[in-house]
Design an enzyme around this catalytic site. Sequence first.
Site, PDB file in Angstrom:
ATOM      1  N   HIS A 228       0.835  -1.204   0.000  1.00 60.41           N
ATOM      2  CA  HIS A 228       0.000   0.000   0.000  1.00 60.41           C
ATOM      3  C   HIS A 228       0.872   1.258   0.000  1.00 60.41           C
ATOM      4  CE1 HIS A 228      -4.295  -0.602  -0.025  1.00 60.41           C
ATOM      5  NE2 HIS A 228      -4.514   0.558   0.568  1.00 60.41           N
ATOM      6  N   ASP A 232      -3.485   7.237  -1.244  1.00 55.17           N
ATOM      7  CA  ASP A 232      -4.734   6.935  -1.941  1.00 55.17           C
ATOM      8  C   ASP A 232      -4.389   6.446  -3.345  1.00 55.17           C
ATOM      9  OD1 ASP A 232      -7.412   6.662  -2.390  1.00 55.17           O
ATOM     10  OD2 ASP A 232      -7.854   8.801  -2.553  1.00 55.17           O
ATOM     11  N   ASN A 234      -4.228   3.166  -4.292  1.00 47.66           N
ATOM     12  CA  ASN A 234      -3.520   1.884  -4.335  1.00 47.66           C
ATOM     13  C   ASN A 234      -4.261   0.824  -5.149  1.00 47.66           C
ATOM     14  OD1 ASN A 234      -1.100   2.194  -2.400  1.00 47.66           O
ATOM     15  ND2 ASN A 234      -2.808   3.069  -1.244  1.00 47.66           N
ATOM     16  N   GLY A 235      -5.599   0.793  -5.036  1.00 48.17           N
ATOM     17  CA  GLY A 235      -6.356  -0.215  -5.768  1.00 48.17           C
ATOM     18  C   GLY A 235      -6.237  -0.038  -7.265  1.00 48.17           C
ATOM     19  N   ILE A 237      -4.019   1.824  -9.051  1.00 43.34           N
ATOM     20  CA  ILE A 237      -2.647   1.680  -9.534  1.00 43.34           C
ATOM     21  C   ILE A 237      -2.221   0.209  -9.446  1.00 43.34           C
ATOM     22  CG2 ILE A 237      -0.236   2.272  -9.105  1.00 43.34           C
ATOM     23  CD1 ILE A 237      -1.819   4.510 -10.396  1.00 43.34           C
TER      24      ILE A 237
END
Length: 406
Positions: A228, A232, A234-235, A237
Amino acid sequence: MSDVPPLRDWAPHTAEVRWWRQRTTRGPRVDRLVREVTVSRPPYIAEREYPMDRPLRAMTTASVGDLSHLDLVHGRTLKALNHLQLRTESVDSSKIENVDASLADYGRALLGSGANASATSMASATAALSRMIREADTTRKVSAEAMLRAHHDLFRTNPDEAHRAGRFRTTQNWVGGSDYSPRDALHVPPPPETVPDYLDDLFAFCNRDDLPPVVQAAIAHAQFESIHPFIDGNGRIGRTLIHAILRRRRSTRHLTVPIASALVTHRDSYFAALNDYRAGNASTIVAMMATAIRIATAESWTAATNLLATRERWGGALPEARPGSAVFRLLDLLTEQPILNVELVERSVGLGADEAEEAIETVAAAKILTRVRRTRKAPVWLATDVLHEVEELSTRIQDSARRLRD
């Protein structure tokens, strides 16, 4: 998910208790009293091997074979398919993060014509995904620099996050729980000072050539989500990383199958697979990735057929549009860019402003283009047949994923 602990086929994360103190006085008193946090430390994976049983190996081999076949048949000759897939992937990857907007608003955001925050975020996700794939394709490696540029693409227009766009985190973050402290968090990633070493290790793993591509993409994605490394994004990317690895390994050379469309169908199971990885079982996320790729690839064949049929139908509606004419070139453009304005047509088709407007009006009169409402001063036009296929591709993938699970 079953209550039975999964069999371990990978090194589990380890727990480490760290001192914690809230930096802000906001939030409930119980958050301000937190003094310890248990972080999750992933294993280092740069040189780790992954043993697979025969069924899982067969799944991953079949999925990459299907993907490569689609790319071989349609990748070079049907550029419109990749544009459609990119949009579908970006839209559904955003939906996993609860970011959603209409395709019309999304289209306006792609053109920079003004749109709501969700649509702008979805358009930024498209730019980030395209960058990660393009740089993996041209440099034949996955790098921190490319990822930072993609993250900057994702957040540079976000007023709340622009100051952190293109920067790895330097503070502790967490997933779930309170907004003000890691109390009751679902996952607490490793401490910020460990992030550079973890990322060096991850990129070394991503640039190996001795692992099956689908296994490499799935594990790299799960490891990234565990690290992580951003505050913000992370999902989104992390899911671009899947496509970057598949492109670097030449499992695809032209296309971007919408894997997120299958994952969004079983969002809770997807997050559970990431938790399985942290518990020491990588097979769940590997099998899920292989299945998602096979479903997305199969439905993309249908999308290719539909796109070719749509272009042929348009030609029948405008028989005067002969090869080389402005209208003929505009119809070709629409299969790749179904959301456009006069400036895009001028730039892409090589027309003057008056010629571009005349071509658009001709195509609109044949009911192939529809002008977006409330865009009188700066008109935006939609090729609804192609946009409908974006929605249909997503729907077909999700329906197939549900049937397979049922």
